[in-house]
Design a protein around this motif. Structure first.
Motif, PDB file in Angstrom:
ATOM      1  N   GLN A   9      17.353  81.724 112.038  1.00 42.20           N
ATOM      2  CA  GLN A   9      16.463  80.797 112.715  1.00 42.20           C
ATOM      3  C   GLN A   9      17.124  79.429 112.654  1.00 42.20           C
ATOM      4  OE1 GLN A   9      12.107  79.237 111.782  1.00 42.20           O
ATOM      5  NE2 GLN A   9      12.112  81.387 112.396  1.00 42.20           N
ATOM      6  N   LEU A  10      17.173  78.753 113.783  1.00 38.60           N
ATOM      7  CA  LEU A  10      17.951  77.524 113.866  1.00 38.60           C
ATOM      8  C   LEU A  10      17.229  76.353 113.199  1.00 38.60           C
ATOM      9  CD1 LEU A  10      19.333  77.846 117.476  1.00 38.60           C
ATOM     10  CD2 LEU A  10      20.624  78.006 115.340  1.00 38.60           C
ATOM     11  N   ASP A  34      25.113  72.357 117.788  1.00 38.27           N
ATOM     12  CA  ASP A  34      26.224  72.632 116.875  1.00 38.27           C
ATOM     13  C   ASP A  34      25.962  73.883 116.048  1.00 38.27           C
ATOM     14  OD1 ASP A  34      27.654  70.434 117.737  1.00 38.27           O
ATOM     15  OD2 ASP A  34      27.077  69.150 116.045  1.00 38.27           O
ATOM     16  N   ALA A  35      24.734  74.027 115.538  1.00 37.70           N
ATOM     17  CA  ALA A  35      24.400  75.204 114.730  1.00 37.70           C
ATOM     18  C   ALA A  35      24.459  76.476 115.572  1.00 37.70           C
ATOM     19  CB  ALA A  35      23.016  75.032 114.114  1.00 37.70           C
ATOM     20  N   ALA A  36      23.952  76.407 116.789  1.00 37.21           N
ATOM     21  CA  ALA A  36      23.965  77.595 117.651  1.00 37.21           C
ATOM     22  C   ALA A  36      25.386  77.993 118.013  1.00 37.21           C
ATOM     23  CB  ALA A  36      23.153  77.323 118.912  1.00 37.21           C
ATOM     24  N   SER A 289      24.362  68.442 109.003  1.00 37.11           N
ATOM     25  CA  SER A 289      24.712  69.356 110.081  1.00 37.11           C
ATOM     26  C   SER A 289      26.111  69.921 109.875  1.00 37.11           C
ATOM     27  CB  SER A 289      24.627  68.619 111.424  1.00 37.11           C
ATOM     28  OG  SER A 289      25.072  69.431 112.490  1.00 37.11           O
ATOM     29  N   ALA A 290      27.039  69.088 109.440  1.00 39.78           N
ATOM     30  CA  ALA A 290      28.409  69.550 109.228  1.00 39.78           C
ATOM     31  C   ALA A 290      28.478  70.609 108.132  1.00 39.78           C
ATOM     32  CB  ALA A 290      29.313  68.366 108.883  1.00 39.78           C
ATOM     33  N   GLU A 291      27.715  70.411 107.055  1.00 36.42           N
ATOM     34  CA  GLU A 291      27.731  71.396 105.978  1.00 36.42           C
ATOM     35  C   GLU A 291      27.107  72.712 106.442  1.00 36.42           C
ATOM     36  OE1 GLU A 291      27.159  71.408 101.202  1.00 36.42           O
ATOM     37  OE2 GLU A 291      25.555  70.396 102.342  1.00 36.42           O
ATOM     38  N   ILE A 296      27.724  78.469 108.007  1.00 34.31           N
ATOM     39  CA  ILE A 296      27.605  79.543 109.002  1.00 34.31           C
ATOM     40  C   ILE A 296      28.966  80.196 109.230  1.00 34.31           C
ATOM     41  CG2 ILE A 296      27.095  80.055 111.418  1.00 34.31           C
ATOM     42  CD1 ILE A 296      25.073  77.692 111.321  1.00 34.31           C
ATOM     43  N   GLU A 297      29.982  79.382 109.409  1.00 31.54           N
ATOM     44  CA  GLU A 297      31.308  79.914 109.700  1.00 31.54           C
ATOM     45  C   GLU A 297      31.880  80.677 108.503  1.00 31.54           C
ATOM     46  OE1 GLU A 297      33.281  76.365 111.027  1.00 31.54           O
ATOM     47  OE2 GLU A 297      32.676  76.698 113.122  1.00 31.54           O
TER      48      GLU A 297
END
Length: 310
Positions: A9-10, A34-36, A289-291, A296-297
């Motif tokens: 969930q975003l 960015d997350a998506a 957001s960057a973390e 995710i990656e």
């Protein structure tokens, strides 16, 4: 080796105090995108968006009033991603006429080239129902009829449905038609009624807080209910594994979170797949957001390949 499907969930689009991270409160479309995109690159099966229309004032402090419109947001996400599926987790179809709900997901599927997953639920905020002028006590029966109407519209341009709330006689048509042969409908909720509804009406189940130790029995019940109803074909079993951090955090996480090297996380998460889960929803802890993007990656590259066959 194939691996269990995973999704998330975003952030940003829903900001209940139960799960929001502090950085999300000042974030917007850029961070959401960015997350998506990170999930898309990392091999996630789906990204998900919630559904509330109007939060009662006495619940706003805990729930917040920030709940992006579900299908509008999924449409935006379709434009910034390439392969990840677009899930409503969950959409409350009885807040609208079910033909309007069907048209929204038909359009989403057409514009995303076949990536829509229609996750539905009965809803739980009684005052929200009252504000919208919709009955709360019979919402379960209304949802079941709405699913029938949505499924009919997904499958046929001129749908038919018996009613009683929304009878259709094939006299109206809905296009664009979907790209998928069968747009999946996944049913959310962990009550006995919700589990029965998922088995009898859905193509998948999205639990809401079912603990791990109850999953095997619940999966068995779903299989029995589907057999009794003569239902066959693929069925997605969801599971919620919240509070993950890949690696050793240099900040304090609450004890209910799990963190560590990829093999440790995979060992813990495999307990869900062993219990019958086919689609594991994960939530990553983050301070920015960057973390989150990095988490995710890393999960997609380092943990997901260790989860074994779905």
């Amino acid at each position: 080796m194939s691996t269990v499907a995973w999704g998330m969930q975003l952030p940003v689009q829903a900001q209940s105090t139960i799960f929001v991270e502090p950085w999300e409160t000042t974030a917007g479309a850029a961070e959401l995108g960015d997350a998506a995109r990170a999930a898309d690159r990392a091999g996630a099966d789906y990204v998900a968006v919630c559904d509330h229309v109007a939060i009662p004032a006495d619940k706003a402090e805990a729930m917040s009033t920030t709940w992006y419109h579900t299908v509008t947001t999924l449409g935006f996400l379709a434009g910034v991603t390439e392969r990840v599926r677009l899930l409503s987790h969950v959409y409350i179809p009885v807040y609208r006429h079910p033909l309007d709900a069907a048209k929204a997901f038909l359009t989403l599927d057409a514009l995303s080239q076949g990536r829509a997953v229609c996750g539905v639920g009965a809803g739980h905020v009684e005052d929200e129902f009252a504000t919208l002028g919709i009955g709360f006590d019979d919402r379960g029966a209304a949802l079941e009829e709405a699913i029938d109407v949505i499924r009919a519209a997904f499958d046929d341009e001129f749908p038919e449905a018996p009613g009683p709330r929304w009878p259709l006689d094939g006299g109206v048509g809905l296009s664009p038609r979907p790209v998928q042969d069968r747009v999946p409908i996944w049913v959310g909720g962990s009550s006995p009624a919700a589990v029965r509804r998922a088995a009898q009406y859905g193509d998948g189940w999205l639990p809401q807080g079912t603990p791990l130790d109850q999953m095997p029995d619940t999966v068995q019940r779903i299989e029995a209910l589907r057999a009794d109803a003569g239902r066959a074909g693929p069925f997605a079993v969801g599971g919620l594994a919240f509070g993950l951090y890949v690696g050793e955090p240099d900040w304090q996480l609450e004890p209910h979170n799990i963190w560590g090297p990829p093999d440790k996380l995979a060992h813990i998460l495999t307990r869900w797949t062993d219990a019958g889960v086919t689609h594991l929803q994960v939530k990553f802890r983050s301070r920015s957001s960057a973390e989150l993007t990095e988490q995710i990656e890393r999960f997609g590259a380092e943990v997901a390949p260790l989860l074994g066959d779905a």
